[in-house]
Design a protein around this motif. Structure first.
Motif, PDB file in Angstrom:
ATOM      1  N   LEU A   6       0.823  -1.207   0.000  1.00 37.77           N
ATOM      2  CA  LEU A   6       0.000   0.000   0.000  1.00 37.77           C
ATOM      3  C   LEU A   6       0.859   1.260   0.000  1.00 37.77           C
ATOM      4  CD1 LEU A   6      -2.837  -1.042   2.459  1.00 37.77           C
ATOM      5  CD2 LEU A   6      -3.042  -0.635   0.003  1.00 37.77           C
ATOM      6  N   PHE A   7       1.942   1.266   0.768  1.00 39.05           N
ATOM      7  CA  PHE A   7       2.856   2.399   0.789  1.00 39.05           C
ATOM      8  C   PHE A   7       3.442   2.648  -0.604  1.00 39.05           C
ATOM      9  CE2 PHE A   7       7.200   4.007   1.080  1.00 39.05           C
ATOM     10  CZ  PHE A   7       6.971   5.232   1.686  1.00 39.05           C
ATOM     11  N   GLU A   8       3.906   1.604  -1.241  1.00 45.83           N
ATOM     12  CA  GLU A   8       4.507   1.733  -2.573  1.00 45.83           C
ATOM     13  C   GLU A   8       3.478   2.170  -3.607  1.00 45.83           C
ATOM     14  OE1 GLU A   8       7.707   1.572  -3.400  1.00 45.83           O
ATOM     15  OE2 GLU A   8       8.251   1.193  -1.320  1.00 45.83           O
ATOM     16  N   ALA A   9       2.258   1.717  -3.497  1.00 46.91           N
ATOM     17  CA  ALA A   9       1.215   2.071  -4.452  1.00 46.91           C
ATOM     18  C   ALA A   9       0.829   3.542  -4.357  1.00 46.91           C
ATOM     19  CB  ALA A   9      -0.018   1.199  -4.229  1.00 46.91           C
ATOM     20  N   ARG A  10       1.020   4.156  -3.205  1.00 45.55           N
ATOM     21  CA  ARG A  10       0.654   5.561  -3.015  1.00 45.55           C
ATOM     22  C   ARG A  10       1.744   6.535  -3.442  1.00 45.55           C
ATOM     23  NH1 ARG A  10      -1.509   3.557   2.297  1.00 45.55           N
ATOM     24  NH2 ARG A  10      -3.717   3.255   1.905  1.00 45.55           N
ATOM     25  N   ARG A  11       2.941   6.021  -3.720  1.00 46.60           N
ATOM     26  CA  ARG A  11       4.045   6.906  -4.098  1.00 46.60           C
ATOM     27  C   ARG A  11       3.805   7.502  -5.478  1.00 46.60           C
ATOM     28  NH1 ARG A  11       9.657   4.972  -4.267  1.00 46.60           N
ATOM     29  NH2 ARG A  11       8.816   3.301  -5.504  1.00 46.60           N
ATOM     30  N   CYS A  12       4.220   8.751  -5.631  1.00 50.33           N
ATOM     31  CA  CYS A  12       4.195   9.399  -6.940  1.00 50.33           C
ATOM     32  C   CYS A  12       5.436   8.957  -7.705  1.00 50.33           C
ATOM     33  CB  CYS A  12       4.173  10.913  -6.775  1.00 50.33           C
ATOM     34  SG  CYS A  12       4.258  11.788  -8.348  1.00 50.33           S
ATOM     35  N   LEU A  13       5.271   8.428  -8.879  1.00 47.97           N
ATOM     36  CA  LEU A  13       6.398   7.924  -9.644  1.00 47.97           C
ATOM     37  C   LEU A  13       6.780   8.854 -10.789  1.00 47.97           C
ATOM     38  CD1 LEU A  13       5.361   4.175  -9.731  1.00 47.97           C
ATOM     39  CD2 LEU A  13       6.947   5.295  -8.176  1.00 47.97           C
ATOM     40  N   SER A  14       6.294  10.087 -10.759  1.00 46.02           N
ATOM     41  CA  SER A  14       6.579  10.998 -11.858  1.00 46.02           C
ATOM     42  C   SER A  14       7.913  11.707 -11.703  1.00 46.02           C
ATOM     43  CB  SER A  14       5.475  12.040 -11.987  1.00 46.02           C
ATOM     44  OG  SER A  14       5.541  12.938 -10.903  1.00 46.02           O
ATOM     45  N   CYS A  15       8.516  11.654 -10.545  1.00 43.44           N
ATOM     46  CA  CYS A  15       9.824  12.270 -10.289  1.00 43.44           C
ATOM     47  C   CYS A  15       9.867  13.745 -10.653  1.00 43.44           C
ATOM     48  CB  CYS A  15      10.926  11.511 -11.018  1.00 43.44           C
ATOM     49  SG  CYS A  15      11.057   9.804 -10.494  1.00 43.44           S
ATOM     50  N   GLY A  16       8.793  14.472 -10.355  1.00 47.23           N
ATOM     51  CA  GLY A  16       8.762  15.904 -10.625  1.00 47.23           C
ATOM     52  C   GLY A  16       8.446  16.269 -12.061  1.00 47.23           C
ATOM     53  N   ASN A  17       8.059  15.291 -12.857  1.00 45.55           N
ATOM     54  CA  ASN A  17       7.698  15.544 -14.247  1.00 45.55           C
ATOM     55  C   ASN A  17       6.184  15.565 -14.406  1.00 45.55           C
ATOM     56  OD1 ASN A  17      10.398  15.500 -15.303  1.00 45.55           O
ATOM     57  ND2 ASN A  17      10.363  13.291 -14.986  1.00 45.55           N
ATOM     58  N   CYS A  18       5.710  16.505 -15.175  1.00 46.50           N
ATOM     59  CA  CYS A  18       4.268  16.630 -15.417  1.00 46.50           C
ATOM     60  C   CYS A  18       3.767  15.408 -16.185  1.00 46.50           C
ATOM     61  CB  CYS A  18       4.006  17.901 -16.224  1.00 46.50           C
ATOM     62  SG  CYS A  18       2.275  18.150 -16.664  1.00 46.50           S
ATOM     63  N   PHE A  19       2.662  14.839 -15.724  1.00 46.03           N
ATOM     64  CA  PHE A  19       2.055  13.738 -16.459  1.00 46.03           C
ATOM     65  C   PHE A  19       0.676  14.131 -16.986  1.00 46.03           C
ATOM     66  CE2 PHE A  19       1.433  12.813 -11.944  1.00 46.03           C
ATOM     67  CZ  PHE A  19       0.061  12.681 -11.857  1.00 46.03           C
TER      68      PHE A  19
END
Length: 73
Positions: A6-19
């Motif tokens: 659940l913790f990993e699923a909530r992380r933002c994976l965009s690394c500061g890039n607009c999606f």
């Protein structure tokens, strides 16, 4: 385990890039966020003539790619 998953699923994976979630575009009360579409895809620009500096776009950006910078005199 489930807690880690659940913790990993909530992380933002965009690394500061607009999606291109359109949050900034939809929340701006002054219509200062402009959606630009070209051959490379969609991106956003800020029309500083309309922007009042309320910061709603910054607070609604889920990946932190918008930053408020004080104007220099």
């Amino acid at each position: 385990d489930e807690t880690t998953a659940l913790f990993e699923a909530r992380r933002c994976l965009s690394c500061g890039n607009c999606f291109e979630c359109d949050n900034c575009y939809g929340v701006c009360p002054d219509n200062a966020v402009i959606k630009v579409t070209n051959d490379l895809g969609t991106h956003f620009k800020i029309n500083y003539d309309y922007c009042k500096g309320c910061g709603l776009c910054v607070s609604e950006c889920p990946c932190g790619c918008i930053e408020m910078v004080p104007e220099s005199c």
